[in-house]
Motif scaffolding. Sequence first.
Motif, short mmCIF file in Angstrom:
data_model
loop_
_atom_site.label_atom_id
_atom_site.label_comp_id
_atom_site.label_asym_id
_atom_site.label_seq_id
_atom_site.Cartn_x
_atom_site.Cartn_y
_atom_site.Cartn_z
N GLU A 52 0.03 1.68 12.83
CA GLU A 52 -0.60 2.01 13.93
C GLU A 52 -1.64 1.45 14.44
O GLU A 52 -1.90 1.03 15.59
CB GLU A 52 -0.78 3.26 13.86
CG GLU A 52 -1.58 4.03 14.98
CD GLU A 52 -0.80 3.98 16.49
OE1 GLU A 52 -1.20 3.69 17.31
OE2 GLU A 52 0.43 3.99 16.24
N GLU A 53 -2.66 0.90 13.75
CA GLU A 53 -3.68 -0.11 13.78
C GLU A 53 -3.37 -1.52 14.50
O GLU A 53 -3.70 -1.89 15.61
CB GLU A 53 -4.53 -0.21 12.58
CG GLU A 53 -5.37 0.96 12.14
CD GLU A 53 -6.18 0.82 10.71
OE1 GLU A 53 -5.96 -0.34 10.07
OE2 GLU A 53 -6.43 1.69 10.12
N LEU A 54 -2.37 -1.82 13.99
CA LEU A 54 -1.72 -3.14 14.34
C LEU A 54 -1.05 -2.84 15.79
O LEU A 54 -1.12 -3.92 16.49
CB LEU A 54 -0.69 -3.72 13.35
CG LEU A 54 -1.57 -4.12 12.05
CD1 LEU A 54 -0.32 -4.53 10.97
CD2 LEU A 54 -2.24 -5.72 12.43
N ALA A 55 -0.21 -1.76 15.77
CA ALA A 55 0.42 -1.45 17.30
C ALA A 55 -0.55 -1.33 18.46
O ALA A 55 -0.68 -1.72 19.47
CB ALA A 55 1.18 -0.12 17.10
N SER A 56 -1.89 -0.88 17.94
CA SER A 56 -2.96 -0.65 18.84
C SER A 56 -3.35 -1.91 19.15
O SER A 56 -3.67 -2.13 20.50
CB SER A 56 -4.03 0.31 18.34
OG SER A 56 -5.24 0.48 19.11
N MET A 57 -3.72 -2.73 18.23
CA MET A 57 -4.36 -4.23 18.63
C MET A 57 -3.01 -4.98 19.53
O MET A 57 -3.71 -5.59 20.52
CB MET A 57 -4.21 -4.89 17.09
CG MET A 57 -5.70 -4.23 16.31
SD MET A 57 -5.66 -5.27 14.80
CE MET A 57 -5.75 -6.97 15.25
N VAL A 84 0.83 -1.24 -0.15
CA VAL A 84 -0.11 0.04 0.03
C VAL A 84 0.93 1.40 -0.07
O VAL A 84 2.07 1.21 0.27
CB VAL A 84 -1.00 -0.04 1.34
CG1 VAL A 84 -2.00 -1.34 1.18
CG2 VAL A 84 -0.25 -0.09 2.62
N ASP A 85 0.12 2.49 -0.11
CA ASP A 85 1.21 3.66 -0.21
C ASP A 85 1.49 4.00 1.03
O ASP A 85 0.98 3.40 2.04
CB ASP A 85 0.23 4.74 -0.83
CG ASP A 85 -0.90 5.15 0.02
OD1 ASP A 85 -1.09 5.11 1.09
OD2 ASP A 85 -1.90 5.23 -0.83
N ASP A 86 2.45 5.01 1.22
CA ASP A 86 3.14 5.22 2.63
C ASP A 86 2.02 5.53 3.72
O ASP A 86 2.10 5.30 4.72
CB ASP A 86 4.00 6.34 2.35
CG ASP A 86 5.24 5.84 1.52
OD1 ASP A 86 5.24 4.61 1.36
OD2 ASP A 86 6.17 6.83 1.12
N SER A 87 1.24 6.40 3.12
CA SER A 87 0.21 6.80 4.16
C SER A 87 -0.80 5.62 4.70
O SER A 87 -0.67 5.89 6.01
CB SER A 87 -0.88 7.90 3.50
OG SER A 87 -1.97 8.28 4.53
N GLU A 132 -1.04 4.20 8.45
CA GLU A 132 -2.13 3.90 9.22
C GLU A 132 -2.17 2.13 9.84
O GLU A 132 -2.71 2.19 10.92
CB GLU A 132 -3.39 4.35 8.32
CG GLU A 132 -3.45 5.83 8.09
CD GLU A 132 -4.61 5.77 7.06
OE1 GLU A 132 -5.25 4.81 6.68
OE2 GLU A 132 -4.77 7.15 6.88
N MET A 133 -1.81 1.47 8.80
CA MET A 133 -2.20 0.17 9.03
C MET A 133 -1.13 -0.36 10.37
O MET A 133 -1.45 -1.08 11.11
CB MET A 133 -1.80 -0.80 7.87
CG MET A 133 -2.85 -0.74 6.85
SD MET A 133 -2.60 -1.47 5.24
CE MET A 133 -2.80 -3.29 5.99
#
Length: 308
Positions: free
Chosen positions: A270-275, A260-263, A267-268
Amino acid sequence: MTTATREEPAEGGTEAQVQHPTAPERAAKGRAARATAPRASQSALDLPDRDPVALLEEQAATRVPELVPIRYGRMLVSPFTFYRGAAKIMAHDLAATPTSGLQAQLCGDAHLSNFGGFASAERSLVFDLNDFDESLPGRFEWDVKRLATSFEICARDRDFDDAVRRSAVATVVRAYREAMRGFAAMGDLAVWYSRIDVEAILEQLRRDNDKKQAKNVERAEAKARTKDSLKAFSRLTHEVDGELRIRSDPPLLVPIDELVDDSRAAEMKEELASMFRKYRSSLQYDRRKLLEGYRLVDVARKVVGVGS
């Protein structure tokens, strides 16, 4: 004699009663299940009208499109590899077969290649199921039939004769039956901690003077002990600008930054880090403290197995 019960919190904070049948009550339930599905009926297989390829294509619609050809290629290697990847077809076929109504937490894909040796939490080598990505509550017969069938298909694939194949399948189902009978006489804690220790297997083989099988197990044990997370770590990562990153080996191993692109990648991550943080906070204290020594550094998509 009455059935014991206890109060246990249910989902949503309400109290639910958990039944605790006595040993005679459990035995009676098992005998009653034979009336619903006699043991002889388990040999019947009245296949429903279905198109196996259509079932696979239906499943493929939920998969990553560019990885579907890899899956099909792996399935086409042999009848056994096809069987490994065709859990959906077998579930479809077994859905209409006789069932006792006795539910269990299934592996969901209990073929022989999903058993193996691995290190327990105490770092001793045990032999057990090692694949649970399709685990679900269901009819216990399904796991038993999938396991037994896997021995038959694998034995055919290896050109074993009829007598050897029949003996292998009979041994598997007999071992299951005897294990269940043994567990039925044990307490909950004993069943919970029950395991097959590789060292115990070796000791038994030596007592039986089965030198050939003991040698095979010793070789397998030695090979298993050479595989650890550090070896995988060195194989799957490399250093980039002083930071460790997951290697790129498309299409089997692709870092998220290449998908996916850098942005979106940021996001992904950070989502995984939150999980990861939420999962860590759900653990009991000792495991949480251990996991706090690790942090999320990189993310990638990795293709494994045949059916995944």
